[in-house]
Write a protein that holds these residues in place. Structure first.
Motif, short mmCIF file in Angstrom:
data_model
loop_
_atom_site.label_atom_id
_atom_site.label_comp_id
_atom_site.label_asym_id
_atom_site.label_seq_id
_atom_site.Cartn_x
_atom_site.Cartn_y
_atom_site.Cartn_z
N GLY A 140 1.72 -5.81 -6.24
CA GLY A 140 0.58 -5.40 -5.43
C GLY A 140 -0.38 -6.55 -5.20
O GLY A 140 -0.86 -6.77 -4.08
N VAL A 141 -0.63 -7.33 -6.25
CA VAL A 141 -1.52 -8.48 -6.13
C VAL A 141 -0.89 -9.51 -5.19
O VAL A 141 -1.56 -10.08 -4.33
CB VAL A 141 -1.80 -9.09 -7.52
CG1 VAL A 141 -2.58 -10.38 -7.39
CG2 VAL A 141 -2.55 -8.10 -8.39
N ALA A 188 1.29 -8.99 -2.76
CA ALA A 188 1.25 -8.49 -1.38
C ALA A 188 -0.14 -8.70 -0.79
O ALA A 188 -0.30 -9.15 0.34
CB ALA A 188 1.65 -7.03 -1.33
N MET A 189 -1.14 -8.39 -1.59
CA MET A 189 -2.52 -8.56 -1.14
C MET A 189 -2.79 -10.05 -0.88
O MET A 189 -3.41 -10.40 0.13
CB MET A 189 -3.47 -8.04 -2.23
CG MET A 189 -4.90 -7.95 -1.83
SD MET A 189 -5.15 -6.62 -0.65
CE MET A 189 -6.84 -6.95 -0.20
N LEU A 205 6.32 -3.39 -2.46
CA LEU A 205 5.23 -4.37 -2.52
C LEU A 205 5.75 -5.81 -2.47
O LEU A 205 5.18 -6.66 -1.80
CB LEU A 205 4.37 -4.13 -3.77
CG LEU A 205 3.54 -2.83 -3.71
CD1 LEU A 205 2.85 -2.57 -5.03
CD2 LEU A 205 2.53 -2.91 -2.58
N GLU A 215 2.23 -4.31 -11.00
CA GLU A 215 0.93 -4.65 -10.43
C GLU A 215 0.97 -6.03 -9.78
O GLU A 215 0.30 -6.27 -8.77
CB GLU A 215 -0.15 -4.60 -11.51
CG GLU A 215 -0.38 -3.19 -12.03
CD GLU A 215 -1.26 -3.16 -13.27
OE1 GLU A 215 -1.79 -2.08 -13.57
OE2 GLU A 215 -1.41 -4.19 -13.94
#
Ligand code: NA
Ligand code: NA
Lengths: 430, 156, 316
Positions: A246-247, A249-250, A63, A243
């Motif tokens: 992930g945030v 990457a988004m 990520l 997490e």
């Protein structure tokens, strides 16, 4: 002790024979466990480490890699460079200083030094040529500046250290920030030093007026926002480091999308490239775990500990000695493999000596930064010489020397004052 | 070559994108709706297995593993090519052996009936998938060893 | 002369490391040094793969958790049910007895010599937000669980649960990502959570428990001379269950003292709360009875009743 040393020697030979480093470690680990335990045990540990790649806590790696790749595609490095240039470009050596600052900013949203060196070379090198910079000095500042990203959070290398040693990734990231800023300041100092001794090396650039500066600064809000979300969310109780990746990457994805730099084909390319990088990293991780499982059955770690206890060496001396080993290894070895190989040996020693594992993680990353720019094997130097074929590699070697000196100075400061590194983790109660 | 790798890369690309969406929605769901996504951890783990092992053959084919190639610069070109083929052959054998080791474990996973904790997804198909992917990776290295080719992606 | 290689996936200072070394010391003394242990610097496999690692001879001995590999063990699930016992010693000894009498013959531990099965102390609800005295108090709080039966229990109670590794507990609670965890008392101290946790709710017999086994590689066992096997057998089974349970109890009471010192507010679940939980979790018990029956165990309900009765007797 002897089995462990034989293992290291065997691995060196396999690597020289051009076997991938991951495979060399895995083979030695397999044969070592087979001989010291049994062959069924060796087969078992192979399967366990390969299947172990599914582990949730490892998902932080792909990520963060993905986040960096989206950001790179969004062209953030150019904006960062222009913002830094508008502020300090008119000083002597200002273009190199802008490069260093832009690298640090880029490092705050990207965890990989390779991505940084490749993009910064394309952005900064043409500008420095235009102003007749000494090519060695120009290349040196790009090469060295790009290493800042692995110390300034987020950092894939710090994540891997955290996973190997079961230390908190949040604490490691917090610990990396201030040393990262210090490293940036020391590199700026190196730029000043070079241009003072040799004013022709870095002529001043154009002065930009304040409206121009504001325009340039407006373009970097995305970087600040993304860094703010990832770090703020992590320490503000919104999400865990895993997490956060992930945030991030988004966020990188949405950002690149908003800048209209993504098509379906580009998205697929970025995803595939990130997946390939992950597969490469995870293969090395599997090999390193197998090698470390072999070391677990040898007496090498405990013998080393006994040696230190027997000679009653001061902890500080041990740390300095470890750093020297790293610098020497780092001349000839690829950085990630070097860390994965040595941490299983040195880490227990550090814990035994009562030194802080978080602090040691930052020290290890700092030494790895040095290894990225020391000749003859320095990953950043390789990547840069591919990007700028007209600058001979020995010239790059000459150019990084002042920055290596700055690195060594910084190492001294961090080793002498662990409180600098541990200030944020302690403050945040991590 | 691009077309082949594109086809090979579709599954891992989708898996990685799904991991990103899953992690992101997990956080958003927890913060905004007071409920995280059920089983997001085990879904991430399974997607991660798919991503890493589906891309592994292509990674090998494209020479994506870190190799200590300092000696390449001093070796004669003929010798260099021989070393390249031999090392790829040996790497292929190692991956084949790894495939076998994982298939033994997969057999046991099937016998035990291991599954994930939230959705009860059986794990043996995933373990066999890893074994097959490792075998394909071994074949990729075998191909490089036999042909002596060095494959790079054409820039788009 | 046999040297047993022992692996552990908990830190060197963890009570389970001490318990295994203690057992090893007893074996060494009783066999006049013919059988001894060597503790490896680090674990040979991740927690969930430990039974496999011992089965394959990566280590000669270690301990593992049955709940970490869902789908593999059915019968051991009886030691994970709510309201079993007040002390780890009582539940461990009763568990080992019932295991030997009814469960061992089903050979769920293929390739392993089971030295003993055991449990930790009663499971407690810990959280950072508010005192929990009813099921309603749990609603809206976010809990970390590690999977297994406690996951089903907390789901049944309507808690908002997320499965995350136990080692992430500190990070999850300190960052406020999660509000609470389910642990035996001992783990508060092990994971250094005492500064973060504000409230604890205990249940008579515990809200849940965890089933462990301390195992040896089967071939290693066969390689030990018969006279020493006999000696080791004497130190295994109930004796070992008592030893391991004792370590958990000691850990629980030390941690409880620490919790008291730092001022963690303790709630003891009253009858109404217990009845509420019993009602919501009765499916979990009937589900175990059904699955154990399918696995071939005759009259699982009676086995469970015998288990509970024995715990009660041992607790007196
Ligand atoms: Na970074
Ligand atoms: Na180097």
């Amino acid at each position: 002790m002897i089995e462990g040393l034989i293992g290291f020697a065997a691995m060196g030979i396999l690597m020289m024979l051009r076997l991938p480093i991951a495979i060399s470690m895995a083979v030695v680990g397999f044969v070592g466990v087979g001989l010291l335990r049994s062959w069924p045990a060796a087969i078992s540990t192979t399967a366990t480490e390969i299947i172990g790649i599914s582990s949730y806590s490892l998902s932080v790696i792909p990520l963060f890699v993905l986040m960096g790749n989206f950001i790179t595609r969004a062209g953030m490095s150019r904006d960062l460079y222009q913002a830094a240039y508008s502020l300090i470009g008119h000083r002597r050596g200002g273009l190199s200083m802008s490069t260093v600052v832009a690298c640090a900013g880029f490092g705050a949203i990207c965890g990989s030094s390779i991505a940084t060196v490749a993009t910064m070379a394309r952005v900064a090198m043409p500008e420095m040529k235009r102003f007749n910079y000494d090519p060695a000095f120009a290349a040196g500042s790009i090469c060295a500046g790009s290493t800042l990203g692995i110390l300034i959070p987020p950092s894939v290398i710090l994540v891997i250290y955290g996973i190997m040693t079961e230390q908190s990734i949040g604490a490691l990231f917090a610990a990396g920030l201030i040393p990262g800023i210090i490293a940036t300041l020391f590199y700026l100092g190196a730029c000043v030093f070079v241009t003072r001794r040799q004013p022709g090396a870095g002529p001043a650039g154009e002065r930009i007026d304040w409206p121009g500066r504001m325009r340039a600064l407006r373009h970097i809000w995305g970087v600040l926002l993304l860094f703010g979300i990832v770090m703020g969310g992590m320490y503000g109780g919104l999400f865990t480091p895993t997490e956060a990746a992930g945030v991030g990457a988004m966020g990188g994805f949405l950002f690149a999308l908003a800048r209209r730099t993504l098509s379906v084909a580009v998205i697929r390319d970025i995803l595939m490239e990130s997946a390939r990088t992950t597969a490469m990293l995870f293969t090395i991780l599997i090999g390193a775990m197998m090698f470390s499982n072999f070391l677990n059955f040898t007496s090498l770690p405990s013998d080393l500990r006994d040696l230190v206890t027997y000679f009653d060496v001061a902890p500080l001396i041990v740390v300095v000695a470890i750093c020297l080993v790293y610098v020497i290894l780092g001349m000839a070895m690829e950085s990630l493999s070097m860390m994965l190989l040595t941490v299983p040996i040195f880490y227990p020693l550090i814990v035994q000596l009562g030194l802080d594992p978080i602090w040691f993680g930052v020290i290890v990353v700092c030494v790895i930064e040095i290894s990225l720019i020391t000749p003859p094997i320095g990953l950043n130097i390789f990547v840069l010489s591919n990007e700028v074929p007209d600058v001979p590699t020995p010239m790059i070697w000459r150019g990084v020397l002042p920055f290596i000196a700055a690195d060594i100075l910084r190492m001294g400061v961090l080793i002498a004052f662990p409180a600098i590194t541990l200030f944020l983790p302690v403050l945040l109660d991590l | 070559m691009n077309r082949t790798t594109d086809a090979l890369g579709l599954v891992p690309a989708v898996a990685l994108f799904a991991i990103m969406l899953l992690t992101f929605s997990d956080v958003v769901g927890r913060k905004l709706f007071g409920h995280s996504i059920t089983g997001s951890v085990e879904l991430t783990e399974l997607l991660q297995v798919i991503m890493v092992f589906a891309i592994l053959p292509a990674t090998s084919l494209l020479g994506g593993h870190v190799v200590f190639d300092l000696l390449d610069r001093v070796l004669l070109e003929r010798l260099q090519r021989i070393v390249y083929r031999l090392s790829n052959g040996a790497t292929g054998l190692v991956f084949a052996a790894a495939a076998w080791a994982v298939s033994l474990r997969a057999e046991r996973t099937l016998e035990y009936g291991d599954m994930t904790s939230q959705y009860g997804i059986t794990l043996w198909p995933f373990h066999y998938m890893i074994a097959i992917a490792l075998l394909l990776t071994a074949l990729a290295h075998g191909y490089l060893a036999v042909t002596g080719r060095r494959i790079t992606l054409a820039p788009r | 002369e046999t040297v047993l290689t022992v692996s552990r996936w908990v830190p060197a200072g963890h009570l389970m490391s001490h318990a295994m070394l203690d057992w090893c010391g007893k074996v060494k003394d009783a066999t006049s040094g013919r059988v001894s242990c060597e503790m490896l610097p680090k674990g040979v496999a991740p927690p969930a793969q430990t039974f496999d690692a011992v089965r394959d001879g990566l280590a000669d001995m270690s301990f593992g958790v049955h709940g970490y590999t869902p789908g593999r063990y059915t019968l051991t699930g009886l030691a994970e049910l709510p309201f079993l016992g007040e002390t780890a010693t009582a539940t461990s000894v009763a568990y080992q007895r019932i295991y030997e009498k009814h469960l061992a013959k089903f050979d769920e531990h293929r390739g392993l010599k089971v030295i003993t099965v055991f449990t930790h102390g009663p499971g407690v609800i810990f959280n950072t937000q508010k005192p929990i005295a009813t099921v309603a108090d749990m609603q809206g709080l976010k809990f970390r669980t590690g999977g297994g039966t406690i996951n089903r229990i907390s789901n049944a109670l309507g808690a908002n649960v997320t499965l995350k590794p136990a080692t992430e507990s500190y990070e999850l609670l300190s960052s406020g990502v999660m509000d609470g965890v389910f642990f035996p008392n001992e783990s508060v101290r092990t994971f250094k959570l005492e500064k973060l946790i504000k409230y604890a709710t205990t249940f008579p017999g515990g809200l849940y428990n965890t089933s462990f086994a301390f195992v040896m590689n089967a071939d290693t066992w066969k390689g030990i001379p018969e006279q020493d096997q006999k000696i080791i057998d004497g130190l295994s089974g109930e004796a070992a269950a008592r030893l391991f349970g004792g370590y958990w109890d000691k850990g629980d009471s030390e941690s409880a003292e620490l919790q008291h010192e730092v001022g963690i507010e303790l709630t003891r679940a009253d009858e109404a709360f217990v009845a509420e939980v019993k009602d919501l979790t009765k499916d979990i018990e009937t589900d175990w009875i059904e699955r154990a029956g399918k696995a071939g165990l005759e009259n699982p309900a009676a086995v469970l009743a015998e288990f509970r009765a024995d715990i009660a007797k041992l607790s007196d």
